[in-house]
Design a protein around this motif. Structure first.
Motif, short mmCIF file in Angstrom:
data_model
loop_
_atom_site.label_atom_id
_atom_site.label_comp_id
_atom_site.label_asym_id
_atom_site.label_seq_id
_atom_site.Cartn_x
_atom_site.Cartn_y
_atom_site.Cartn_z
N ASP A 511 -1.66 17.58 -21.31
CA ASP A 511 0.01 16.23 -21.74
C ASP A 511 0.16 15.83 -20.82
O ASP A 511 0.26 15.57 -19.28
CB ASP A 511 0.76 17.93 -21.64
N ARG A 513 2.27 13.45 -20.68
CA ARG A 513 4.14 12.88 -20.39
C ARG A 513 4.13 12.83 -19.05
O ARG A 513 3.64 14.40 -18.53
CB ARG A 513 4.93 13.93 -21.56
N ALA A 515 6.16 14.79 -15.87
CA ALA A 515 6.99 15.80 -15.27
C ALA A 515 8.42 15.60 -15.26
O ALA A 515 9.09 16.02 -15.40
CB ALA A 515 6.32 16.38 -14.23
N SER A 517 11.86 13.19 -16.12
CA SER A 517 11.84 11.63 -17.39
C SER A 517 13.01 11.01 -17.10
O SER A 517 13.99 11.67 -16.03
CB SER A 517 12.43 12.81 -18.53
#
Ligand code: NM2
Length: 525
Positions: A511, A513, A515, A517
């Motif tokens: 993944d 993205r 960790a 946001s």
């Protein structure tokens, strides 16, 4: 119940008979033997040379992957196991075992060979030939070569110290591939091949180093260099390593190898400082660049069109010689490496081992090229007229305090080889003993028989004479050993994969993205 230390007849007799069956006829019929040797030498190097070169690179690549990859920090031992020896003495021991007297002679005469028969179509004796002449010795005693030594150690040490195999053997490290068969006929075949390899390797060493010492004794004391003098030297050597093999891995041999390393260092420092220091440093720096530029070319160079014979006579021979000694190194280094990680082991052999060899090849090689370039002694002419060993004597004679340097050189070559042959005879006897734990010793008479067998092979090779028979000794031995080493590498990787499933690359997609946001911030704020 089997008695401990009992000889393993299935391995011992075939090995001994093959060895004597090949060496005794050579000594009795040297002429026919010489012809046969040439034919077999050409056949093997011509047909299988590429295989040795590919294998050399394969070892190098696998080791880089092992050291830098996910298994680098795997310990050869239990999680809390500490190394048995200090790092210095560990490296000193593995260096002394793996490097025999060969380095003492090749570092001086190897560049002169290359100068007069350079690679890549370079003109003999030209400035470029000098550059290659300095580098090629370093390549043949460099990290690719040490990689061949290092590779068997890992599976063997892993099998014994992590998987707790009861005996330190080559065959048991192959259990992941052959299962129970390693206790039966497969194990026997592997052990016979190893014995054969070890004897071939020592045959090359003794076959080269005995005439070198004999030439040196002539230079030092004026005794006539003859086959008889050479036989006396073999006998003296036999007495030295026979005694130390008989007495076991005693303190004596350890003290000897310590003295050896210090003496070796003193001699090399002397040559660097008393010789043309700046020239040697320039040549070495130059060789590093030449190597970085041409490493892959040299690694795979087969010269298939011009067929100069250079790769066969040199790189193929050298890789075969290192391969033939690899089982001894694997078993011996495994024994002293409990508690080390794979990365540490690779650094010890491929970095420190290479550095040790390079000191000799770069400094002595630079010196002999200096002597030739500046007409201090006509080394090329001496080589053509009196042979390669006379080159060593002539080079040392040009040093200040030459008699002392020659004497130290002779002492060094004696001890260097004694420590190597000693460990080889010891390994041979261990391989031919039925049950032997890591801390037990094979029977004394058994060890001595192998010391005598090694001496007899060298006598056969000496009587035939010349470079090809001694090269062939290792080449023949290495050919069947190479597939065994490949299997051993596969077995080692299999063990690591089985025992470290958590280190395997993840199957599920990664993944990408982040960790955390982040919120979009307004520009006016
Ligand atoms: N190697 C390191 O006699 C010797 O020097 C033994 C030779 C394989 C080229 C070792």
């Amino acid at each position: 119940m089997e008695k401990r230390g009992e000889i393993n007849h299935a391995v011992f007799w075939p090995s001994l008979l093959v060895v004597l069956g090949l060496s005794v006829p050579l000594a009795i019929w040297p002429e026919q033997g010489g012809r046969a040797v040439n034919a077999v030498w050409s056949f093997i190097t011509d047909h299988f040379g590429w295989f040795f070169l590919l294998f050399g690179f394969f070892c190098f690549a696998v080791l880089i992957w092992l050291a830098l990859g996910r298994y680098g920090n795997v310990k050869l031992g239990g999680p809390d196991e500490e190394p048995e020896f200090s790092t210095f003495s560990w490296i000193a021991m593995l260096f002394a075992a793996g490097i025999g007297g060969g380095i003492m002679m090749w570092c001086i005469m190897e560049p002169i060979f290359y100068l007069n028969g350079p690679p890549f179509g370079v003109k003999p004796g030209s400035p470029l030939a000098f550059e290659w002449a300095h580098l090629y010795g370093m390549f043949h005693w460099g990290f690719s070569a040490w990689a061949i030594y290092c590779i068997p150690t890992i599976p063997i040490a892993y099998a014994v110290f992590v998987r707790k195999e009861p005996t330190l053997r080559f065959s048991t490290a192959l259990r992941p591939i052959f299962g129970k068969l390693v206790d039966g006929w497969v194990g026997v075949i592997i052990d016979v091949l190893i014995c054969f390899g070890l004897v071939g390797a020592v045959g090359t060493s003794l076959g080269l180093e005995v005439p070198a010492v004999s030439a040196m004794l002539q230079g030092l004391f004026g005794v006539e260099d003859s086959i008889w003098l050479q036989l006396v030297i073999v006998l003296i050597w036999l007495c030295i390593f026979g005694t130390s093999v008989y007495r076991g891995l005693s303190k004596g041999i350890k003290v000897l190898s310590d003295i050896n390393l210090y003496l070796a260092f003193v001699l090399i420092a002397f040559v660097l400082l008393a010789g043309p220091t700046v020239f040697i440093l320039k040549m070495t720096t130059n060789s590093l660049g030449l190597l970085l530029n041409n490493f892959f070319r040299m690694t795979f160079w087969m010269d298939p069109i011009t067929r100069s014979g250079f790769p066969e006579a040199w790189t193929v021979f050298y890789w075969a010689w290192w391969i033939a000694y690899a089982p001894m190194m694997g078993l011996f280094v495994a024994r002293i490496s409990k508690g080390r990680t794979i990365k540490e082991l690779v650094i010890a052999e491929c970095f420190w081992g290479t550095l040790g060899c390079w000191l000799y090849m770069a400094i002595f090689g630079g010196y002999s090229l200096f002597v030739e370039a500046n007409h201090i002694a006509p080394l090329t002419q001496i080589m053509n007229e009196s042979g390669q060993f006379a080159v060593i004597v002539a080079t040392l004679q040009t040093l200040p305090l030459s008699k002392i340097a020659m004497f130290i050189w002779t002492v060094l070559i004696f001890i260097f080889l004694a420590t190597t042959v000693d460990s080889t005879a010891y390994t041979l006897a261990s391989v031919c003993t039925k049950k032997l734990r890591g801390d037990e010793q094979p029977a004394r008479w058994h060890r001595v028989i192998w010391a005598i067998a090694l001496a007899s092979v060298s006598i056969g090779l000496l009587v035939v004479g010349g470079l090809q028979p001694v090269q062939l000794s290792s080449i023949i031995a290495a050919l069947p050993l190479t597939p065994v080493l490949i299997l051993l590498i596969i077995s080692g990787i299999k063990m690591l994969k089985e025992d470290f499933p958590h280190l395997q690359p993840r199957k599920e997609a990664i993944d990408y993205r982040p960790a955390v946001s982040y919120q979009q911030q307004s520009v006016d704020a």
